[in-house]
Write a protein that holds these residues in place. Sequence first.
Motif, PDB file in Angstrom:
ATOM      1  N   LEU A 178      15.363 123.611 -24.120  1.00  0.00           N
ATOM      2  CA  LEU A 178      16.460 124.104 -24.940  1.00  0.00           C
ATOM      3  C   LEU A 178      16.070 124.004 -26.410  1.00  0.00           C
ATOM      4  O   LEU A 178      15.397 123.061 -26.827  1.00  0.00           O
ATOM      5  N   TYR A 179      16.507 124.978 -27.193  1.00  0.00           N
ATOM      6  CA  TYR A 179      16.148 124.977 -28.610  1.00  0.00           C
ATOM      7  C   TYR A 179      16.755 123.798 -29.361  1.00  0.00           C
ATOM      8  O   TYR A 179      16.297 123.452 -30.453  1.00  0.00           O
ATOM      9  N   GLY A 180      17.760 123.163 -28.801  1.00  0.00           N
ATOM     10  CA  GLY A 180      18.306 121.973 -29.430  1.00  0.00           C
ATOM     11  C   GLY A 180      17.304 120.839 -29.483  1.00  0.00           C
ATOM     12  O   GLY A 180      17.417 119.931 -30.316  1.00  0.00           O
ATOM     13  N   PHE A 181      16.307 120.878 -28.591  1.00  0.00           N
ATOM     14  CA  PHE A 181      15.247 119.873 -28.606  1.00  0.00           C
ATOM     15  C   PHE A 181      14.086 120.332 -29.473  1.00  0.00           C
ATOM     16  O   PHE A 181      13.649 119.618 -30.372  1.00  0.00           O
ATOM     17  N   SER A 182      13.569 121.526 -29.223  1.00  0.00           N
ATOM     18  CA  SER A 182      12.421 122.001 -29.999  1.00  0.00           C
ATOM     19  C   SER A 182      12.818 122.301 -31.440  1.00  0.00           C
ATOM     20  O   SER A 182      11.968 122.299 -32.337  1.00  0.00           O
ATOM     21  N   GLY A 183      14.104 122.541 -31.692  1.00  0.00           N
ATOM     22  CA  GLY A 183      14.584 122.817 -33.039  1.00  0.00           C
ATOM     23  C   GLY A 183      15.222 121.621 -33.707  1.00  0.00           C
ATOM     24  O   GLY A 183      15.891 121.763 -34.731  1.00  0.00           O
ATOM     25  N   SER A 184      15.009 120.425 -33.149  1.00  0.00           N
ATOM     26  CA  SER A 184      15.606 119.222 -33.718  1.00  0.00           C
ATOM     27  C   SER A 184      14.829 118.743 -34.936  1.00  0.00           C
ATOM     28  O   SER A 184      13.655 118.370 -34.834  1.00  0.00           O
ATOM     29  N   ALA A 185      15.475 118.746 -36.082  1.00  0.00           N
ATOM     30  CA  ALA A 185      14.836 118.249 -37.297  1.00  0.00           C
ATOM     31  C   ALA A 185      14.587 116.751 -37.199  1.00  0.00           C
ATOM     32  O   ALA A 185      13.564 116.240 -37.665  1.00  0.00           O
ATOM     33  N   VAL A 186      15.503 116.043 -36.578  1.00  0.00           N
ATOM     34  CA  VAL A 186      15.352 114.598 -36.412  1.00  0.00           C
ATOM     35  C   VAL A 186      14.106 114.284 -35.590  1.00  0.00           C
ATOM     36  O   VAL A 186      13.309 113.398 -35.931  1.00  0.00           O
ATOM     37  N   ALA A 187      13.899 115.040 -34.497  1.00  0.00           N
ATOM     38  CA  ALA A 187      12.727 114.827 -33.654  1.00  0.00           C
ATOM     39  C   ALA A 187      11.447 115.184 -34.392  1.00  0.00           C
ATOM     40  O   ALA A 187      10.426 114.486 -34.276  1.00  0.00           O
ATOM     41  N   MET A 188      11.477 116.265 -35.170  1.00  0.00           N
ATOM     42  CA  MET A 188      10.289 116.657 -35.925  1.00  0.00           C
ATOM     43  C   MET A 188       9.903 115.584 -36.931  1.00  0.00           C
ATOM     44  O   MET A 188       8.720 115.231 -37.066  1.00  0.00           O
ATOM     45  N   ILE A 189      10.888 115.034 -37.637  1.00  0.00           N
ATOM     46  CA  ILE A 189      10.629 113.966 -38.598  1.00  0.00           C
ATOM     47  C   ILE A 189      10.035 112.753 -37.888  1.00  0.00           C
ATOM     48  O   ILE A 189       9.060 112.140 -38.360  1.00  0.00           O
ATOM     49  N   ARG A 190      10.581 112.404 -36.737  1.00  0.00           N
ATOM     50  CA  ARG A 190      10.084 111.247 -35.990  1.00  0.00           C
ATOM     51  C   ARG A 190       8.631 111.459 -35.553  1.00  0.00           C
ATOM     52  O   ARG A 190       7.788 110.572 -35.701  1.00  0.00           O
TER      53      ARG A 190
END
Length: 308
Positions: A178-190
Amino acid sequence: MSRHYLSIDIGGTNMKSALIDRSGNILSKTRTKTPKELSSFLAAIHEIVAEHQHDIRGIAFSTPGKVDTHTGKISFGGALPFLNGVSLKDELAEAFDLPVSIINDGKAAALAELWLGNLQGVDHGAAITLGTGLGGGIILDGRLIEGAHFQAGELSFMLNASRNADSEKVDGLTVQQLYGFSGSAVAMIRQAAEQLALADLSDGETVFDAINQRDARVWPLFTAYCREIACVILNVQSVIDLSCYVIGGGISAQDIVIEEIRRQYSQIQESLPLLKQTLTTPAIRACKFQNDANILGALYQFFLLLES
């Protein structure tokens, strides 16, 4: 009677409340930690409202989850699952003689931009907020679209079925698709913080220092992230043909985010000439409002619903 209004943005970590006038001027603002269970949460809301009840004409809420804007009932609750089934409208009506409106936080951000921000005068546009997931709000013919089930603009649930994921599969797919995961800014920062071996995996400032320097440890991760957002915009564009997208969320304050999303969108078009020939390229720009978007948009929803 006072011309002021109380607007409250309920977030997964903090609740922000503001006293705002009819023109959208924020007169005062406070922030408190969001309680993690229902009784404490409702007590905190009652305390905030009670403090201002004699100085306001109404109360506006922005909240996670799916929101029936007519009944005020919240479903799911997003990061606050205890809100599932709660109607803040009914809850406050029993204690305060004040009109109440409630709207989803992503849609509130879009309304803030439509009212006073970078979607002013735009008949067909959207706001996309980059945070834990992908929030959003869609404007068609100058009005916010809520959808038949109040779910319009829930971009996190768009499916990228071709994306690889290593997690346990459910019926052949994974939630990571889901794009909510691949598009997560929080996850990208982590993920970027891990690559930089930072002690604080939420240190966005240091991460973006490295990104702005094109640090090879994080630059490919960042560009891949921006490509995901560009794909979301392209997918939405193919369905509803908007003229402008405004990007919000904390990382949108970094100029490089908007620049790279635009660059990735252009690269996709160049690699698939049929897209460039067929779909008109929309404007992609930053939201005007960052931390105040939800409280302003919630109030504009109050005006549209109760004072139009």
